[in-house]
Design a protein around this motif. Sequence first.
Motif, PDB file in Angstrom:
ATOM      1  N   GLY A  37       0.783  -1.225   0.000  1.00 33.06           N
ATOM      2  CA  GLY A  37       0.000   0.000   0.000  1.00 33.06           C
ATOM      3  C   GLY A  37       0.814   1.275   0.000  1.00 33.06           C
ATOM      4  N   GLU A  38       2.117   1.178  -0.148  1.00 35.49           N
ATOM      5  CA  GLU A  38       2.999   2.351  -0.184  1.00 35.49           C
ATOM      6  C   GLU A  38       3.746   2.399  -1.512  1.00 35.49           C
ATOM      7  OE1 GLU A  38       3.904   4.947   1.874  1.00 35.49           O
ATOM      8  OE2 GLU A  38       2.236   4.441   3.183  1.00 35.49           O
ATOM      9  N   PRO A  39       3.952   3.611  -2.049  1.00 37.74           N
ATOM     10  CA  PRO A  39       4.733   3.724  -3.284  1.00 37.74           C
ATOM     11  C   PRO A  39       6.201   3.405  -3.033  1.00 37.74           C
ATOM     12  CG  PRO A  39       4.244   5.903  -2.413  1.00 37.74           C
ATOM     13  CD  PRO A  39       3.518   4.912  -1.537  1.00 37.74           C
ATOM     14  N   PRO A  40       6.990   3.260  -4.088  1.00 36.07           N
ATOM     15  CA  PRO A  40       8.423   2.973  -3.923  1.00 36.07           C
ATOM     16  C   PRO A  40       9.127   4.048  -3.086  1.00 36.07           C
ATOM     17  CG  PRO A  40       7.784   2.825  -6.226  1.00 36.07           C
ATOM     18  CD  PRO A  40       6.613   3.372  -5.492  1.00 36.07           C
ATOM     19  N   GLN A  41      10.276   3.691  -2.541  1.00 33.46           N
ATOM     20  CA  GLN A  41      11.042   4.566  -1.650  1.00 33.46           C
ATOM     21  C   GLN A  41      11.284   5.954  -2.245  1.00 33.46           C
ATOM     22  OE1 GLN A  41      11.925   4.012   1.476  1.00 33.46           O
ATOM     23  NE2 GLN A  41      13.111   5.880   1.741  1.00 33.46           N
ATOM     24  N   GLY A  42      11.764   6.031  -3.486  1.00 30.79           N
ATOM     25  CA  GLY A  42      12.039   7.326  -4.109  1.00 30.79           C
ATOM     26  C   GLY A  42      10.793   8.183  -4.211  1.00 30.79           C
ATOM     27  N   ALA A  43       9.665   7.564  -4.516  1.00 33.38           N
ATOM     28  CA  ALA A  43       8.400   8.292  -4.624  1.00 33.38           C
ATOM     29  C   ALA A  43       7.961   8.802  -3.251  1.00 33.38           C
ATOM     30  CB  ALA A  43       7.330   7.394  -5.229  1.00 33.38           C
ATOM     31  N   ARG A  44       8.143   7.991  -2.217  1.00 34.71           N
ATOM     32  CA  ARG A  44       7.795   8.422  -0.853  1.00 34.71           C
ATOM     33  C   ARG A  44       8.661   9.601  -0.424  1.00 34.71           C
ATOM     34  NH1 ARG A  44       7.888   2.837   0.352  1.00 34.71           N
ATOM     35  NH2 ARG A  44       9.772   3.127   1.561  1.00 34.71           N
ATOM     36  N   PHE A  46      10.212  11.823  -2.350  1.00 34.06           N
ATOM     37  CA  PHE A  46       9.841  13.027  -3.101  1.00 34.06           C
ATOM     38  C   PHE A  46       8.538  13.590  -2.543  1.00 34.06           C
ATOM     39  CE2 PHE A  46      10.962  15.081  -7.268  1.00 34.06           C
ATOM     40  CZ  PHE A  46      10.065  16.131  -7.169  1.00 34.06           C
ATOM     41  N   ARG A  47       7.558  12.719  -2.278  1.00 34.41           N
ATOM     42  CA  ARG A  47       6.273  13.154  -1.718  1.00 34.41           C
ATOM     43  C   ARG A  47       6.493  13.845  -0.375  1.00 34.41           C
ATOM     44  NH1 ARG A  47       2.842   8.398   0.251  1.00 34.41           N
ATOM     45  NH2 ARG A  47       4.484   8.511   1.808  1.00 34.41           N
ATOM     46  N   ASP A  48       7.303  13.260   0.483  1.00 32.36           N
ATOM     47  CA  ASP A  48       7.547  13.844   1.795  1.00 32.36           C
ATOM     48  C   ASP A  48       8.263  15.189   1.688  1.00 32.36           C
ATOM     49  OD1 ASP A  48       6.329  11.589   2.781  1.00 32.36           O
ATOM     50  OD2 ASP A  48       8.197  10.647   3.465  1.00 32.36           O
ATOM     51  N   MET A  49       9.160  15.313   0.709  1.00 29.45           N
ATOM     52  CA  MET A  49       9.852  16.580   0.487  1.00 29.45           C
ATOM     53  C   MET A  49       8.874  17.654   0.007  1.00 29.45           C
ATOM     54  SD  MET A  49      12.823  17.527  -2.275  1.00 29.45           S
ATOM     55  CE  MET A  49      11.680  17.419  -3.622  1.00 29.45           C
ATOM     56  N   MET A  50       7.894  17.253  -0.808  1.00 29.69           N
ATOM     57  CA  MET A  50       6.922  18.199  -1.363  1.00 29.69           C
ATOM     58  C   MET A  50       5.965  18.735  -0.307  1.00 29.69           C
ATOM     59  SD  MET A  50       7.062  19.065  -4.559  1.00 29.69           S
ATOM     60  CE  MET A  50       5.389  19.646  -4.815  1.00 29.69           C
ATOM     61  N   SER A  70       4.434   9.100 -10.772  1.00 30.06           N
ATOM     62  CA  SER A  70       5.704   8.881 -11.451  1.00 30.06           C
ATOM     63  C   SER A  70       6.797   9.661 -10.736  1.00 30.06           C
ATOM     64  CB  SER A  70       5.606   9.348 -12.904  1.00 30.06           C
ATOM     65  OG  SER A  70       6.835   9.197 -13.564  1.00 30.06           O
ATOM     66  N   VAL A  71       7.959   9.049 -10.599  1.00 27.84           N
ATOM     67  CA  VAL A  71       9.142   9.730 -10.062  1.00 27.84           C
ATOM     68  C   VAL A  71      10.331   9.184 -10.830  1.00 27.84           C
ATOM     69  CG1 VAL A  71      10.597  10.140  -8.055  1.00 27.84           C
ATOM     70  CG2 VAL A  71       8.129  10.009  -7.770  1.00 27.84           C
ATOM     71  N   ASN A  72      11.151  10.097 -11.371  1.00 29.01           N
ATOM     72  CA  ASN A  72      12.310   9.603 -12.121  1.00 29.01           C
ATOM     73  C   ASN A  72      13.354   9.035 -11.167  1.00 29.01           C
ATOM     74  OD1 ASN A  72      13.325  12.039 -11.120  1.00 29.01           O
ATOM     75  ND2 ASN A  72      14.293  12.625 -13.028  1.00 29.01           N
ATOM     76  N   GLU A  73      14.347   8.373 -11.729  1.00 30.34           N
ATOM     77  CA  GLU A  73      15.325   7.612 -10.944  1.00 30.34           C
ATOM     78  C   GLU A  73      16.090   8.452  -9.931  1.00 30.34           C
ATOM     79  OE1 GLU A  73      19.225   5.178 -12.100  1.00 30.34           O
ATOM     80  OE2 GLU A  73      17.393   4.378 -13.016  1.00 30.34           O
ATOM     81  N   ASP A  74      16.472   9.675 -10.305  1.00 31.27           N
ATOM     82  CA  ASP A  74      17.244  10.495  -9.363  1.00 31.27           C
ATOM     83  C   ASP A  74      16.355  11.432  -8.535  1.00 31.27           C
ATOM     84  OD1 ASP A  74      16.588  12.484 -11.181  1.00 31.27           O
ATOM     85  OD2 ASP A  74      18.655  13.041 -11.635  1.00 31.27           O
ATOM     86  N   ALA A  75      15.036  11.211  -8.587  1.00 30.00           N
ATOM     87  CA  ALA A  75      14.058  11.983  -7.808  1.00 30.00           C
ATOM     88  C   ALA A  75      14.197  13.485  -8.033  1.00 30.00           C
ATOM     89  CB  ALA A  75      14.140  11.631  -6.336  1.00 30.00           C
ATOM     90  N   SER A  76      14.386  13.879  -9.295  1.00 28.50           N
ATOM     91  CA  SER A  76      14.425  15.304  -9.627  1.00 28.50           C
ATOM     92  C   SER A  76      13.130  15.766 -10.301  1.00 28.50           C
ATOM     93  CB  SER A  76      15.616  15.617 -10.529  1.00 28.50           C
ATOM     94  OG  SER A  76      15.510  14.920 -11.759  1.00 28.50           O
ATOM     95  N   ARG A  77      12.304  14.831 -10.757  1.00 28.74           N
ATOM     96  CA  ARG A  77      11.010  15.120 -11.376  1.00 28.74           C
ATOM     97  C   ARG A  77       9.989  14.109 -10.879  1.00 28.74           C
ATOM     98  NH1 ARG A  77      13.036  13.842 -16.133  1.00 28.74           N
ATOM     99  NH2 ARG A  77      14.764  15.182 -16.566  1.00 28.74           N
TER     100      ARG A  77
END
Length: 124
Positions: A37-44, A46-50, A70-77
């Motif tokens: 029920g949770e998105p991948p680590q990078g997506a989490r 980025f979401r928490d940073m936002m 969607s979150v790109n590999e380096d979490a910049s977008r």
Amino acid sequence: MGQPLDADYAEFLLQSDGMEHFYLNMPVLGWQDWAGGEPPQGAREFRDMMQGEFCVDAGLAPDVALAPVSVNEDASRAIFMIPAETGKGRFLWTGEGDQMFFPTFRELFECAAGTRDWGDYCAP
């Protein structure tokens, strides 16, 4: 995801369950990506940073529900689905200084495919 799915996004997921290289190597997350029920680590991350100040900068409430699409590999977008009642659209594409709001997943997809103009969706 903490909110109802956009109809176009739900249909896309029923047909594909995500997409690896949606745009600039950004994937569209599918159900298999939401382990437990949770998105991948990078997506989490980025979401928490936002949350908070970045949301306010985009004209959203600091605690708005952000569902990673969607979150790109380096979490910049990243692309987030946001609640319909925000009045900004259903999808926020953010990163590297850009912010765009899309009313539907279909319009977001059309911009990424080059059949719609990005300028129609840029945040003022």
